[in-house]
Design an enzyme around this catalytic site. Structure first.
Site, PDB file in Angstrom:
ATOM      1  N   ARG A   1     -14.599   6.985 -18.112  1.00 29.30           N
ATOM      2  CA  ARG A   1     -14.703   5.538 -17.858  1.00 29.30           C
ATOM      3  C   ARG A   1     -15.775   5.366 -16.782  1.00 29.30           C
ATOM      4  O   ARG A   1     -15.502   5.511 -15.591  1.00 29.30           O
ATOM      5  CB  ARG A   1     -13.353   4.981 -17.388  1.00 29.30           C
ATOM      6  CG  ARG A   1     -12.313   4.875 -18.511  1.00 29.30           C
ATOM      7  CD  ARG A   1     -11.040   4.192 -18.001  1.00 29.30           C
ATOM      8  NE  ARG A   1     -10.172   3.747 -19.088  1.00 29.30           N
ATOM      9  CZ  ARG A   1      -9.084   4.389 -19.481  1.00 29.30           C
ATOM     10  NH1 ARG A   1      -8.720   5.508 -18.910  1.00 29.30           N
ATOM     11  NH2 ARG A   1      -8.342   3.896 -20.463  1.00 29.30           N
TER      12      ARG A   1
ATOM     13  N   ASN B   1      -5.463   0.778 -26.652  1.00 27.71           N
ATOM     14  CA  ASN B   1      -5.007  -0.269 -25.713  1.00 27.71           C
ATOM     15  C   ASN B   1      -5.573  -1.617 -26.162  1.00 27.71           C
ATOM     16  O   ASN B   1      -4.866  -2.611 -26.267  1.00 27.71           O
ATOM     17  CB  ASN B   1      -5.469   0.028 -24.282  1.00 27.71           C
ATOM     18  CG  ASN B   1      -5.090   1.414 -23.815  1.00 27.71           C
ATOM     19  OD1 ASN B   1      -4.139   1.983 -24.337  1.00 27.71           O
ATOM     20  ND2 ASN B   1      -5.834   1.965 -22.882  1.00 27.71           N
ATOM     21  N   ASP B   2      -6.885  -1.622 -26.397  1.00 19.70           N
ATOM     22  CA  ASP B   2      -7.501  -2.876 -26.845  1.00 19.70           C
ATOM     23  C   ASP B   2      -7.225  -3.151 -28.320  1.00 19.70           C
ATOM     24  O   ASP B   2      -7.022  -4.294 -28.711  1.00 19.70           O
ATOM     25  CB  ASP B   2      -9.018  -2.834 -26.595  1.00 19.70           C
ATOM     26  CG  ASP B   2      -9.329  -3.244 -25.169  1.00 19.70           C
ATOM     27  OD1 ASP B   2      -8.753  -4.250 -24.712  1.00 19.70           O
ATOM     28  OD2 ASP B   2     -10.113  -2.548 -24.501  1.00 19.70           O
TER      29      ASP B   2
ATOM     30  N   CYS C   1      -8.287   7.643 -27.678  1.00 15.27           N
ATOM     31  CA  CYS C   1      -8.318   7.749 -26.213  1.00 15.27           C
ATOM     32  C   CYS C   1      -7.472   6.674 -25.549  1.00 15.27           C
ATOM     33  O   CYS C   1      -7.419   6.591 -24.325  1.00 15.27           O
ATOM     34  CB  CYS C   1      -9.750   7.703 -25.691  1.00 15.27           C
ATOM     35  SG  CYS C   1     -10.592   6.169 -26.074  1.00 15.27           S
TER      36      CYS C   1
ATOM     37  N   HIS D   1       0.823  -1.207   0.000  1.00 19.70           N
ATOM     38  CA  HIS D   1       0.000   0.000   0.000  1.00 19.70           C
ATOM     39  C   HIS D   1       0.860   1.262   0.000  1.00 19.70           C
ATOM     40  O   HIS D   1       0.472   2.277  -0.545  1.00 19.70           O
ATOM     41  CB  HIS D   1      -0.960  -0.020   1.186  1.00 19.70           C
ATOM     42  CG  HIS D   1      -2.163  -0.861   0.904  1.00 19.70           C
ATOM     43  ND1 HIS D   1      -3.030  -1.279   1.861  1.00 19.70           N
ATOM     44  CD2 HIS D   1      -2.624  -1.357  -0.253  1.00 19.70           C
ATOM     45  CE1 HIS D   1      -3.983  -2.002   1.311  1.00 19.70           C
ATOM     46  NE2 HIS D   1      -3.755  -2.079   0.026  1.00 19.70           N
TER      47      HIS D   1
ATOM     48  N   GLU E   1     -11.978  -0.533 -31.083  1.00 24.29           N
ATOM     49  CA  GLU E   1     -11.022  -1.285 -30.261  1.00 24.29           C
ATOM     50  C   GLU E   1     -10.764  -2.665 -30.841  1.00 24.29           C
ATOM     51  O   GLU E   1      -9.920  -3.401 -30.352  1.00 24.29           O
ATOM     52  CB  GLU E   1     -11.584  -1.463 -28.847  1.00 24.29           C
ATOM     53  CG  GLU E   1     -11.853  -0.154 -28.144  1.00 24.29           C
ATOM     54  CD  GLU E   1     -12.395  -0.355 -26.755  1.00 24.29           C
ATOM     55  OE1 GLU E   1     -11.619  -0.249 -25.804  1.00 24.29           O
ATOM     56  OE2 GLU E   1     -13.605  -0.626 -26.615  1.00 24.29           O
TER      57      GLU E   1
ATOM     58  N   ARG F   1     -18.559   6.874 -21.804  1.00 25.86           N
ATOM     59  CA  ARG F   1     -18.537   5.502 -22.319  1.00 25.86           C
ATOM     60  C   ARG F   1     -19.407   4.644 -21.410  1.00 25.86           C
ATOM     61  O   ARG F   1     -19.289   4.712 -20.188  1.00 25.86           O
ATOM     62  CB  ARG F   1     -17.108   4.968 -22.304  1.00 25.86           C
ATOM     63  CG  ARG F   1     -17.069   3.493 -22.681  1.00 25.86           C
ATOM     64  CD  ARG F   1     -15.667   2.992 -22.804  1.00 25.86           C
ATOM     65  NE  ARG F   1     -15.070   2.721 -21.523  1.00 25.86           N
ATOM     66  CZ  ARG F   1     -13.798   2.327 -21.357  1.00 25.86           C
ATOM     67  NH1 ARG F   1     -13.017   2.206 -22.416  1.00 25.86           N
ATOM     68  NH2 ARG F   1     -13.317   2.086 -20.176  1.00 25.86           N
TER      69      ARG F   1
ATOM     70  N   ARG G   1      -3.065  -7.559 -23.318  1.00 28.02           N
ATOM     71  CA  ARG G   1      -2.492  -6.268 -22.946  1.00 28.02           C
ATOM     72  C   ARG G   1      -1.872  -6.272 -21.553  1.00 28.02           C
ATOM     73  O   ARG G   1      -1.093  -5.395 -21.210  1.00 28.02           O
ATOM     74  CB  ARG G   1      -3.531  -5.145 -23.069  1.00 28.02           C
ATOM     75  CG  ARG G   1      -4.713  -5.328 -22.165  1.00 28.02           C
ATOM     76  CD  ARG G   1      -5.845  -4.377 -22.511  1.00 28.02           C
ATOM     77  NE  ARG G   1      -5.888  -3.204 -21.664  1.00 28.02           N
ATOM     78  CZ  ARG G   1      -6.835  -2.286 -21.700  1.00 28.02           C
ATOM     79  NH1 ARG G   1      -7.838  -2.390 -22.575  1.00 28.02           N
ATOM     80  NH2 ARG G   1      -6.826  -1.272 -20.897  1.00 28.02           N
TER      81      ARG G   1
HETATM   82  C1  PEP Z   1      -8.611   1.362 -24.842  1.00 30.87           C
HETATM   83  O1  PEP Z   1      -8.883   0.159 -24.959  1.00 30.87           O
HETATM   84  O2  PEP Z   1      -7.698   1.918 -25.465  1.00 30.87           O
HETATM   85  C2  PEP Z   1      -9.383   2.210 -23.911  1.00 30.87           C
HETATM   86  C3  PEP Z   1      -9.226   3.509 -23.866  1.00 30.87           C
HETATM   87  O3  PEP Z   1     -10.230   1.574 -23.078  1.00 30.87           O
HETATM   88  P1  PEP Z   1      -9.761   0.832 -21.723  1.00 30.87           P
HETATM   89  O4  PEP Z   1      -8.293   1.096 -21.563  1.00 30.87           O
HETATM   90  O5  PEP Z   1     -10.604   1.404 -20.647  1.00 30.87           O
HETATM   91  O6  PEP Z   1     -10.077  -0.598 -22.057  1.00 30.87           O
HETATM   92 MG    MG Z   2     -10.716  -0.639 -24.074  1.00 29.11          MG
END
Ligand code: PEP
Ligand code: MG
Length: 841
Positions: A574, A727-728, A775, A467, A704, A611, A738
């Protein structure tokens, strides 16, 4: 109806048999009854009867009543091994005894120090004679209060045996990578406490009370361990039906992958703390990184003074009441602390104190304390001993994640102790430029830390997951955990360099070294100041191309910082933050109020892209269990969950629509793969909108999944905008998880394959006059920014701290330069080659 009341054979504290740390008794293999933690040295007859058996080791005796009830009294656990030492029977087999007659004297100190436990079990061994047994609880005085009410067979009983048959779940393999550490243990105990039945988690021959976080953590359940849930009571079936799938699914923990086959390798070793190396350089102390960053400062040692307590007290009732009041006061403090941290948008820190609150309700901790109070100990002594015993036992576990929770237990223990004793709360009063050194810093220590004076932490205990690490990261200051204990011997004021990234503490730094680091830091700080001073200016390239710079946020407190940092709205809210860390979904009203508050914080002209809930097999919610999936990233996730459980999505859509008049609100669906999914989600929105009779709002999709990027043109005919979740998109394009530790260096959104999909998305959208944002994480990466601009992206949605710097960077770029860089990037082979093309940011 024939009932027999059995009186307490000893003074002490009663507890259910299931809590006895011996499966033979806990599973009632010997029979049903009750356990008693003794506070008196003589076992008395609980009723009239005849001694039908006295064990040769003199630790156990069976009494038979005239109604044919057979009662075993067994003093201590594993006391048979004492071979009679410490026991002095005053009866022999065949003796008739009256209620209250002494049966066995024993030497409490000797037995307590030579056997596993002093717990004494009183059980009915001929259960077939019995229709029902009701056991009492709390503290009792020998011969004065009843401990068991036994209803004999042949009569109508209140409860039947069947009600108390144990209900046992199928074997479950623990999917949580770090085993049942504090968070999943808290989720399990929380839900278990909703049932009246006694519920236990069994691992091998050991059991833990599933309502006690501390007991669950002490069971040291690891990833892939095989466990069973056992419940006994009226609602036992229901409890097992609810709890089994939750445990199977990882108790709401992200990344827990349900496992279908037993693993052959134990992960105990993997979780064991790595041996800490010691440096040969006397001026370099080694630890592990807990929070990155460099700090030049002076040592300030933190020691907690031990709170002195009086061991005994005259009035157990009064002590119980003092304990209750102290726990209540501690809970109120923790609530206030959490409320403040939520407002400060520090959910990770708030969650730590929520876990502390849970510990205050831990039945095992409370039982242990009350049992000592019943024996004449003061509440403060009893509480301190219980906390230390439990914390020491957690700290000894091989699982570093659980061992780290010992510190939390001590922290919350101290909070209660301060109320019990009136001891002063010690605030850390550090001088300027302080680098704190301590064995361990508690969350409470750091909650009120003066950030303007403390430059970093360094603790001998803890690891990267402790922590303290979370707290240091949330304060954005460097920290090193597990530092060489020689750090504790350093004088206050000693000049040092703390390197959070390397996990080191350098002593006696040369003047040159200090100057170099101070200069570097000053330059970075000066640049940050300049960027911040210009943050409100638009992000326009030297050839007049404007990018919209918005923020990724997780709640209201983030939204309140946007304008000061130069953000022009929200590109990704989010909405999961509203749904996590709770046992039921937020109501429509609660959601609508929160969304409207965020929109108001932004003002009428700044966009707010909400979202919809993005959870699924990889991040299940306790109240939204998703059946076991082999590949949760490819299963029910994102919009698929919303379409499958429309009530949750519809509620959220109504809340968004109701809030829409408060600002420039837009809605966006996560993880859209097919036009069918998009159309179904859009239709749901439209139906709810018509019912509410509110104006339409812009609606877009997250890109994504490669399928959405490839068919961007088709989607663009119907959707109002796209936001690329790189990211996805990267994970699905490269088929690399990921979160995979080994593959992590390759999961790079600047891989040319991903860039081609971004280009395809932008082209499809622009053909239909729709805008495209990014994003995902690469939008905040200065090396990626020129390529995204060059590919034609219209909006970048960034993490808050990145906004001023990226805006400044864009003002120094030209669109034409970015376009030629992007063109080149699409032709190279690897992410590394793309990064090599990036101009120095
Ligand atoms: C992404 O997938 O890039 C994204 C912004 O969504 P999250 O990271 O919340 O899955
Ligand atoms: Mg995502």
């Amino acid at each position: 109806m024939k009932q027999i009341m059995l009186q307490a054979p000893l003074s002490g504290y009663l507890m259910p048999l299931e809590r006895v740390p011996d499966p033979v008794f806990a599973q009632k293999m010997v029979g049903d009854g009750v356990a008693l933690d003794p506070a008196s040295p003589s076992l008395l007859a609980p009723c009239d009867g005849q001694v039908v058996q006295l064990h040769p080791a003199h630790h156990a005796l069976t009494l038979a009543t005239t109604d044919g009830l057979e009662l075993l009294m067994h003093i201590g656990l594993d006391t048979v091994n004492l071979k009679g030492a410490g026991f002095e029977p005053v009866v022999k087999t065949g003796d008739q005894v009256k209620l209250g007659d002494p049966l066995i004297h024993f030497d409490v100190d000797y037995v307590a120090t030579h056997a596993k436990s002093l717990l004494t079990m009183i059980v009915v061994t001929n259960g077939e004679r019995v229709a029902g047994i009701k056991s009492h609880s709390g503290s009792v005085t020998a011969g004065q209060e009843s401990i068991l009410e036994v209803t004999l067979n042949g009569e109508q009983a209140d409860r039947t045996d069947k009600d108390f048959e144990p209900v046992v779940s199928d074997a479950i393999l623990i999917p949580n990578h770090d085993g049942l550490h504090a968070r999943p243990a808290a989720v399990l105990s929380n839900v278990a406490r909703k049932y009246q039945a006694d519920i236990y988690l069994q691992k091998g021959s050991e059991q833990a009370n599933a309502k006690s976080v501390v007991a669950l953590m002490n069971l040291n359940v690891q990833h892939n361990d095989k466990v069973k849930l056992i419940a006994r009571g009226a609602d036992a079936h229901e409890a097992i039906r609810t709890l089994s799938p939750m445990v199977e699914q990882g108790l709401g923990e992200a990344g827990a992958t349900p496992v279908s086959a037993p693993a052959s390798v134990s992960v105990a070793e993997i979780n064991a703390p790595a041996p800490r190396p010691r440096s040969d350089d006397p001026n370099l102390l080694l630890g592990v990184t807990a929070s990155p960053g460099l700090a030049v400062g002076n040592i300030f040692q933190i020691h907690h003074a031990t709170i002195k307590v009086t061991e005994t007290a005259a009035n157990p009732q009064q002590e119980e009441e003092s304990l209750r009041q102290a726990i209540e006061a501690a809970k109120i403090e923790l609530e206030a602390l959490q409320a403040r941290l939520h407002v400060e948008a520090d959910p990770a820190k708030a969650a730590i104190f929520a876990a502390h609150q849970e510990l205050l309700e831990d039945p095992d901790l409370l039982d242990m304390t009350r049992s000592a109070i019943a024996k004449g100990k003061s509440a403060a002594f009893a509480w301190q001993t219980a906390v230390n015993t439990q914390a020491d036992s957690l700290a000894r576990l091989k699982n570093e994640l659980i061992a780290a929770r010992a510190n939390d237990l001590r922290d919350v223990g101290r909070r209660v102790l301060q109320h019990l004793t009136g001891a002063e709360v010690e605030a850390i009063d550090a001088p300027a430029n302080a680098i704190l050194v301590a064995e361990d810093l508690t969350p409470s220590d750091t909650a009120n830390l003066d950030r303007s004076k403390v430059l970093g932490f360094c603790t001998t205990l803890g690891g990267a997951t402790s922590h303290v690490a979370i707290l240091a990261r949330s304060l954005d200051i460097p920290a090193v955990a597990g530092i060489d204990p020689r750090a504790l011997d350093l004088e206050n004021g000693t000049p040092v360099i703390l390197d959070g990234r390397q996990g080191t503490l350098r002593l006696n730094p040369s003047a040159d070294e200090v100057t170099r680091i101070r200069d570097q830091q000053q330059q970075q700080a000066a640049k940050r100041q300049t960027d911040l001073a210009h943050a409100a200016e638009p992000a326009i390239t030297s050839d007049s191309h404007q990018l919209e710079i918005v923020a990724n946020i997780g709640g209201l407190a983030d939204a309140e910082q946007i304008t000061n940092l130069g953000g022009e709205g929200v590109g990704l809210l989010r909405s999961e933050f509203l749904f996590l860390e709770r046992t039921s979904a937020p109501s429509e009203d609660e959601q609508a109020e929160t969304y409207a508050a965020i929109a108001r914080a932004l003002g009428a002209n700044q966009p707010l892209v909400i979202r919809t809930l993005d959870v699924g097999g990889d991040k299940p919610l306790p109240y939204l269990p998703i059946p076991h999936e082999e590949n949760p990233f490819l299963g029910e996730r994102g919009i698929r969950v919303g379409l499958d459980r429309p009530e949750i999505l519809r509620t959220q859509l109504r809340a968004i629509l109701r809030a829409s008049s408060a600002g420039k609100i837009m809605v966006m669906f996560p993880m859209i793969s097919t036009l069918g999914e998009w159309r179904a989600a859009k239709a749901m929105l439209e139906e709810e909108r018509e019912k509410l009779g509110v104006p339409a709002i812009p609606v877009g999709i997250m890109v994504e999944v490669p399928a959405a990027a490839v068919l961007a043109e088709q989607f663009a005919r119907e959707a109002d905008f796209f936001s690329i979740g790189t990211n996805d998109l990267t994970q699905y394009t490269l088929a690399m998880d990921r979160g995979h530790a080994k593959l992590a260096p390759q999961v790079d959104g600047l891989n040319p394959a991903v860039l081609h999909l971004i280009a395809q998305t932008v082209n499809g959208a622009h053909r239909h006059g729709k805008w495209v944002g990014v994003c995902g994480g690469i939008a905040s990466d200065p090396q990626a920014v020129p390529f995204l601009i060059g590919l034609g992206v219209d909006e970048l949605s960034l993490s808050l701290p990145a906004i001023p710097g990226v805006k400044a960077q864009i003002r120094a770029l030209s669109l034409s330069e970015c376009q030629s860089l992007a063109k080149q990037a699409l032709t190279v082979d690897t992410a590394a080659e793309v990064r090599a093309l990036a101009p120095d940011a």
